[in-house]
Design an enzyme around this catalytic site. Sequence first.
Site, PDB file in Angstrom:
ATOM      1  N   ASP A 161       1.650  -3.378   6.176  1.00 16.64           N
ATOM      2  CA  ASP A 161       1.992  -4.532   5.116  1.00 16.64           C
ATOM      3  C   ASP A 161       1.290  -5.611   5.544  1.00 16.64           C
ATOM      4  O   ASP A 161       0.920  -6.327   4.570  1.00 16.64           O
ATOM      5  CB  ASP A 161       3.537  -4.586   5.584  1.00 16.64           C
ATOM      6  CG  ASP A 161       4.337  -5.713   5.001  1.00 16.64           C
ATOM      7  OD1 ASP A 161       4.064  -6.011   3.504  1.00 16.64           O
ATOM      8  OD2 ASP A 161       5.173  -6.460   5.553  1.00 16.64           O
ATOM      9  N   ASN A 183       2.503   7.450   2.939  1.00 16.49           N
ATOM     10  CA  ASN A 183       2.390   8.816   3.196  1.00 16.49           C
ATOM     11  C   ASN A 183       1.947   9.115   4.827  1.00 16.49           C
ATOM     12  O   ASN A 183       0.815   8.504   5.128  1.00 16.49           O
ATOM     13  CB  ASN A 183       1.468   9.794   2.400  1.00 16.49           C
ATOM     14  CG  ASN A 183       2.260   9.867   1.143  1.00 16.49           C
ATOM     15  OD1 ASN A 183       3.521  10.178   0.911  1.00 16.49           O
ATOM     16  ND2 ASN A 183       1.407   9.931   0.082  1.00 16.49           N
ATOM     17  N   LYS A 185       0.411  11.286   7.473  1.00 16.53           N
ATOM     18  CA  LYS A 185      -0.377  12.651   7.763  1.00 16.53           C
ATOM     19  C   LYS A 185      -0.305  13.213   8.787  1.00 16.53           C
ATOM     20  O   LYS A 185      -0.330  14.286   8.949  1.00 16.53           O
ATOM     21  CB  LYS A 185      -1.741  12.391   7.143  1.00 16.53           C
ATOM     22  CG  LYS A 185      -2.051  11.807   5.512  1.00 16.53           C
ATOM     23  CD  LYS A 185      -1.800  12.898   4.576  1.00 16.53           C
ATOM     24  CE  LYS A 185      -1.929  12.369   3.127  1.00 16.53           C
ATOM     25  NZ  LYS A 185      -1.813  13.394   2.176  1.00 16.53           N
ATOM     26  N   ARG A 206       1.464 -11.018 -12.966  1.00 18.27           N
ATOM     27  CA  ARG A 206       1.830 -11.419 -11.525  1.00 18.27           C
ATOM     28  C   ARG A 206       1.731 -10.281 -10.490  1.00 18.27           C
ATOM     29  O   ARG A 206       2.246 -10.316  -9.254  1.00 18.27           O
ATOM     30  CB  ARG A 206       3.046 -12.144 -11.497  1.00 18.27           C
ATOM     31  CG  ARG A 206       2.915 -13.466 -12.212  1.00 18.27           C
ATOM     32  CD  ARG A 206       4.366 -14.124 -12.243  1.00 18.27           C
ATOM     33  NE  ARG A 206       4.890 -14.243 -10.874  1.00 18.27           N
ATOM     34  CZ  ARG A 206       6.233 -14.444 -10.744  1.00 18.27           C
ATOM     35  NH1 ARG A 206       6.965 -14.260 -11.863  1.00 18.27           N
ATOM     36  NH2 ARG A 206       6.827 -14.311  -9.632  1.00 18.27           N
ATOM     37  N   LYS A 207       1.599  -9.008 -10.874  1.00 22.72           N
ATOM     38  CA  LYS A 207       1.580  -7.828 -10.129  1.00 22.72           C
ATOM     39  C   LYS A 207       0.277  -7.706  -9.633  1.00 22.72           C
ATOM     40  O   LYS A 207      -0.767  -7.697 -10.169  1.00 22.72           O
ATOM     41  CB  LYS A 207       1.919  -6.782 -10.850  1.00 22.72           C
ATOM     42  CG  LYS A 207       3.583  -6.960 -11.392  1.00 22.72           C
ATOM     43  CD  LYS A 207       3.839  -5.418 -12.107  1.00 22.72           C
ATOM     44  CE  LYS A 207       5.328  -5.564 -12.495  1.00 22.72           C
ATOM     45  NZ  LYS A 207       5.708  -4.446 -13.497  1.00 22.72           N
TER      46      LYS A 207
END
Lengths: 240, 240
Positions: A161, A183, A185, A206-207
Amino acid sequence: MLRSCTAGLRSLWALRGRREGAARLSADLQPARRLFSTEKAVHKDWALPNPSWSKDLKLLFDQFMKKCEDGSWERLPSCKHTCTYKSEDFKTYFLDPQLVEGEGLSQAQLFTRGFEDGLGFEYVIFNNNDEKRTVCLFQGGPYLQGIPGFLHGGAIATMIDVAFGSCAAISGGAVMTANLNINFKRPVPLCSVLVIHSQLDKLEGRKLFVSCNVRSVDEKTLYSEATGLFIKLDPKKSST
Amino acid sequence: MLRSCTAGLRSLWALRGRREGAARLSADLQPARRLFSTEKAVHKDWALPNPSWSKDLKLLFDQFMKKCEDGSWERLPSCKHTCTYKSEDFKTYFLDPQLVEGEGLSQAQLFTRGFEDGLGFEYVIFNNNDEKRTVCLFQGGPYLQGIPGFLHGGAIATMIDVAFGSCAAISGGAVMTANLNINFKRPVPLCSVLVIHSQLDKLEGRKLFVSCNVRSVDEKTLYSEATGLFIKLDPKKSST
């Protein structure tokens, strides 16, 4: 509407601080009572080597500092108490003054910088602005344990993050995490060093779409892969 | 192959411990040097109220304890040092003896239980075995800050992983996180109480599919939604 909190703003402020002067870049070393106050802060940049850094982490750090010499890469400074920035932009979005003045919050500190040297998150992020990507060098300390001898999945998610937030903030300014899809692993041995390569894949209104992979120091072992969606904050709208 | 680490095993051990006797349920209060040693541990269950718990958290705790009286729900105990269990099952999968005896690991402690009371993760998980679901009551302390005044996204991801792990372990035994997919809907105010409702949705061979939502105490505010994929460990195979 997607408007969750993230470490992205921390990175954003680091980026902004770099442009606006060293005094805004780093952290207040004094106790938490200093937060939200107008006292002059004692600054420290936490994204620099300390004695707890392993040989591997120091070696990688030196390699990336070399890459910074021609300006293609830059090291992002890091602070401990985001609150010392008194970000007016952010207050526009979320901050309830009563909340800020609340008793519990007097002790607030950034999750990833609240541990003693070497016990928690040791990391530094390098940014390549032209390529819209970052590299986060991360050493996960013994207080981040999940199953015995290995890093907690939540600690890995946290660093992803943070790494994503920095990467998105480079292009998006003030951003927030809307989605994290990770994911896992392989389990990551505690106290080992990881390299998190993050990339801005797409900007759509805005993404901001980002992706990353989490690898061992020698890049041979892939521990995790993830994608993230971040949203640029719109100063004209409140998210609360 | 999916084989990442998670808090699931911690929960699994809690569940096992419940069946095998109280002495295996909880944590070693002594300093970290005790980890991996054969010394007799001093046990403590951390999933019980302490003075840092807010009125809201205590109230919810009492409500769920009431639900436990008829046996439909049960509180899951929680430990600080998973290592005190010396899980032989786990060693079969991952543990490198040299790693376990390493210098840095002598200080190892569970990520979510390494904070002083009230500063980090305060939580308790209740399990409804018949309905294959858990409820995690969580108060995020001031050391978990992301953007000023709000919980770090990584701290929320961590608690979701912990809640999922417990839910999956009820049906799956020894499990590990393979995927976490989290939608952050709203920022969570620091020091507030959250209720994480997790549900086992599907069991498909060794795969366990779980989902959750993260809400405010009054259930009116939806902060996050997430899905998770967990994998049952196969004692016949090593994952490293």
